[in-house]
Write an enzyme that holds these catalytic residues in place. Structure first.
Site, PDB file in Angstrom:
ATOM      1  N   TRP A   1       3.179   9.641   9.906  1.00 22.52           N
ATOM      2  CA  TRP A   1       2.214  10.128   8.935  1.00 22.52           C
ATOM      3  C   TRP A   1       2.786  11.286   8.125  1.00 22.52           C
ATOM      4  O   TRP A   1       3.951  11.645   8.239  1.00 22.52           O
ATOM      5  CB  TRP A   1       0.918  10.518   9.641  1.00 22.52           C
TER       6      TRP A   1
ATOM      7  N   ASP B   1      -0.213  16.826   9.418  1.00 18.76           N
ATOM      8  CA  ASP B   1       0.264  17.178   8.073  1.00 18.76           C
ATOM      9  C   ASP B   1       0.880  18.575   8.006  1.00 18.76           C
ATOM     10  O   ASP B   1       0.374  19.476   7.326  1.00 18.76           O
ATOM     11  CB  ASP B   1      -0.862  17.064   7.049  1.00 18.76           C
TER      12      ASP B   1
ATOM     13  N   ASP C   1     -13.203  16.218   1.475  1.00 23.69           N
ATOM     14  CA  ASP C   1     -14.231  15.706   0.555  1.00 23.69           C
ATOM     15  C   ASP C   1     -13.632  14.794  -0.514  1.00 23.69           C
ATOM     16  O   ASP C   1     -14.074  14.785  -1.665  1.00 23.69           O
ATOM     17  CB  ASP C   1     -14.987  16.855  -0.114  1.00 23.69           C
TER      18      ASP C   1
ATOM     19  N   TRP D   1       0.819  -1.209   0.000  1.00 25.26           N
ATOM     20  CA  TRP D   1       0.000   0.000   0.000  1.00 25.26           C
ATOM     21  C   TRP D   1       0.853   1.258   0.000  1.00 25.26           C
ATOM     22  O   TRP D   1       1.827   1.363   0.764  1.00 25.26           O
ATOM     23  CB  TRP D   1      -0.885   0.004   1.243  1.00 25.26           C
TER      24      TRP D   1
ATOM     25  N   ASP E   1      -0.159   9.149   0.508  1.00 20.87           N
ATOM     26  CA  ASP E   1       0.279  10.526   0.305  1.00 20.87           C
ATOM     27  C   ASP E   1       1.747  10.670  -0.105  1.00 20.87           C
ATOM     28  O   ASP E   1       2.629  10.073   0.521  1.00 20.87           O
ATOM     29  CB  ASP E   1       0.111  11.327   1.592  1.00 20.87           C
TER      30      ASP E   1
ATOM     31  N   GLU F   1      -7.007  18.222   5.784  1.00 23.67           N
ATOM     32  CA  GLU F   1      -5.796  17.421   5.745  1.00 23.67           C
ATOM     33  C   GLU F   1      -4.820  18.029   4.742  1.00 23.67           C
ATOM     34  O   GLU F   1      -5.197  18.780   3.852  1.00 23.67           O
ATOM     35  CB  GLU F   1      -6.103  15.982   5.329  1.00 23.67           C
TER      36      GLU F   1
END
Length: 567
Positions: free
Chosen positions: A132, A198, A286, A70, A73, A252
């Site tokens: 992350w 982030d 979204d 996987w 970002d 994000e």
């Protein structure tokens, strides 16, 4: 050649056979294509005659992806000591999200990539559940610094820092986490510990100190929180956000950069910014990437949008397809700004498990502001053109004979462009359009992806709808196959032509309309690609107005060396 719809026959008339898949590597088409006889196309119901999705023929040939597992970002892209670096979210043990690390690859040309060992692994309590997303900033002394979000055992989030163990190494192979971590915690009023992540690339504020923004939920609303530091290690929260909005609850992957209107050159945020520059604030929400254009008010230390739009459905988008968590950087080698974005698979998680891999990065794109400073334009980096041999890269220009028959534009369509693309699809005749390309089409047209335009009259200029319709892209069941779409305003009376560039890379179809005004990344899984039945490409027009193909260039694309070797 000029082509138009012939009344009384079926959807749509495909008048130009451009390319066949798979390609002979010696094949190359340039210039105008000759007109072919039109023929009727019948849409058949979806069939169960499908082969396994486990096939190397769905792995892309020149988009970025690792050999397995996987990814999501893109993180901290930069140019350093002669090499381009791309870090990215990676699960080293599975094809599902989780256990995130910062995988790392380097390139001399943004096309061919060498895999390195991971830059950041889950080694500390503050990042036990994942290293992350974040960014890389090159400090005043030339050292790069990573700021990333660490998630602890209960997935509370904090911002952490890492430095290269040897900054003289152009490959930046090893990174060290100092004992001062985490350097920014979700302290202060209004913050939610698990909605705080982030960090952006740093820039210099009005007082000469470093600034970064962090995506967060603030008092139930979305915000890009502002932090400052003298040394890039000890950070304090500014008493106001860089910008916030009550139209959503969480942003994000914020990105913040400067750009000069009408200038394709990029700006380095660590250098002096010209007075007439605009600033762009991008955020991910979204399931897409949206942005605002405005100014960075130095006195107030805030971002001020040129236009405040309350309904976030009307916010501008980086890409209108399968594209998320983008990150840009200033390319010091060529003086441009480049943006990367993630494209997820659109099959099922069980399909991903069977394939053994999930996710790619969209092509790196040069990004800049249009001449009036109101909209971002994007184009694949020029290095991609070095591959023009295998797969497909097509550039085509459509020139309507007249604009008189264009239908009237309804502003309510902007609220749901995907719905409008479904209703005004390539099989629905209109005044001016639909016209465009059908790609990855099977012999019997049971499978095909339509990338097309439709022109509407507006008050001052024309509104152009661009769609990438995946609803017939595959005979497979269980796929996400939307009709993506976006509008752009265009002075067709002045420009005369509408351009389309589409790059077809097996399961990736990446399109750029109107010189990069609308970009649509799509993932498709045609059975015809696996079964060696061949997949075709056509140009079509299903409108009542004749449209000239004033230019057509098509190249096959050779395979890039993407993470094949490990360094």
């Amino acid at each position: 050649p000029m082509f138009h719809h012939r009344h009384g026959c079926g959807w749509p008339f495909l008048l130009l056979l451009l390319l066949l898949f798979p390609f002979d590597e010696s094949s190359l088409l340039r210039g105008q294509a000759a007109a072919a006889d039109s023929h009727r196309v019948v849409l058949y119901p979806q069939s169960t005659r499908v082969s396994s999705i486990v096939s190397s023929k769905y792995r892309t040939a020149f988009h970025f992806q690792p050999p397995k597992n996987w990814i999501n970002d893109p993180n901290g892209p930069l140019y350093y000591k002669g090499l381009y670096h791309l870090f990215y979210q990676y699960n080293p043990g599975s094809v599902v999200p989780g256990n995130k690390t910062w995988a790392h690859s380097v390139s001399a040309d943004l096309v061919n990539w060498l895999r390195l060992e991971s830059a950041l692994d889950r080694t500390e309590p503050y990042d036990a559940k994942g290293c992350w997303s974040g960014s890389v900033t090159v400090l005043a002394d030339g050292r790069p610094a990573i700021l990333y979000t660490g998630a602890d055992d209960v997935k509370n989030q904090a911002q952490c820092i890492a430095f290269p163990s040897n900054s003289s190494d152009p490959y930046l192979r090893e990174w060290t986490k100092p004992s001062s971590n985490p350097v920014i915690r979700p302290d202060g009023p209004g913050l939610t510990p698990n909605q705080f992540r982030d960090p952006t690339t740093g820039w210099t504020g009005p007082d000469g100190q470093w600034r970064i923004a962090v995506g967060a939920e603030l008092d139930g609303y979305s915000a890009a929180l502002l932090y400052k530091s003298e040394d890039f290690v000890s950070w304090s929260r500014v008493d106001h956000p860089l910008y916030s909005s009550n139209s959503s609850t969480m942003w994000e992957c914020p990105d913040f950069f400067a750009a000069l209107p009408g200038n394709t050159s990029g700006l380095d945020l660590s250098a002096a910014i010209p007075n007439r520059a605009k600033h762009v604030l991008k955020m991910s929400l979204d399931s897409c990437d949206k942005y605002m254009v405005g100014v960075y008010d130095l006195e107030a230390d805030k971002f001020v949008p040129d236009n405040v739009v309350d309904d976030r459905r009307l916010w501008l988008r980086i890409d209108y397809g399968n594209y998320y968590a983008s990150k840009s950087f200033f390319d010091a080698k060529k003086g441009r700004r480049i943006i990367w974005g993630w494209a997820n698979e659109s099959d099922s998680s069980s399909d991903d498990a069977a394939k053994g891999w999930a996710g790619i990065q969209a092509l790196p794109r040069t990004i800049w502001l249009d001449s009036d400073g109101s909209q971002l334009l994007q184009w694949p980096v020029e290095e991609v053109e070095s591959l023009r041999r295998n797969e497909a890269d097509v550039e085509i220009e459509f020139e309507p004979g007249t604009m008189d028959e264009a239908d009237a534009f309804d502003p309510s369509w902007l609220l749901n462009t995907e719905k409008h693309c479904r209703e005004a699809d390539a099989s629905a005749p209109g005044g001016l359009g639909p016209f465009g390309l059908v790609v990855l089409a099977s012999d019997d047209m049971e499978e095909h992806t339509a990338v097309h335009f439709r022109v509407y009259k507006s008050k001052h200029k024309h509104m152009i709808l661009m769609c990438s319709d995946l609803r017939r892209s595959s005979l497979r069941s269980g796929l996400y196959t939307p009709a993506y779409g976006g509008f752009f305003e265009f002075d067709l009376e002045k420009e005369k032509k509408i351009s389309l560039r589409t790059l077809i890379d097996r399961s990736a179809v990446e399109s750029f309309g109107g010189g990069g005004r609308v970009c649509i990344m799509a993932r498709v899984y045609p059975v015809a690609l696996v079964d060696d039945r061949g997949a075709h490409m056509y140009a079509f027009n299903n409108g009542t107005t004749a449209v000239m193909v004033s230019q057509l260039k098509a190249w096959s694309m050779k395979r890039a060396q993407v993470n094949v070797k490990k360094g």
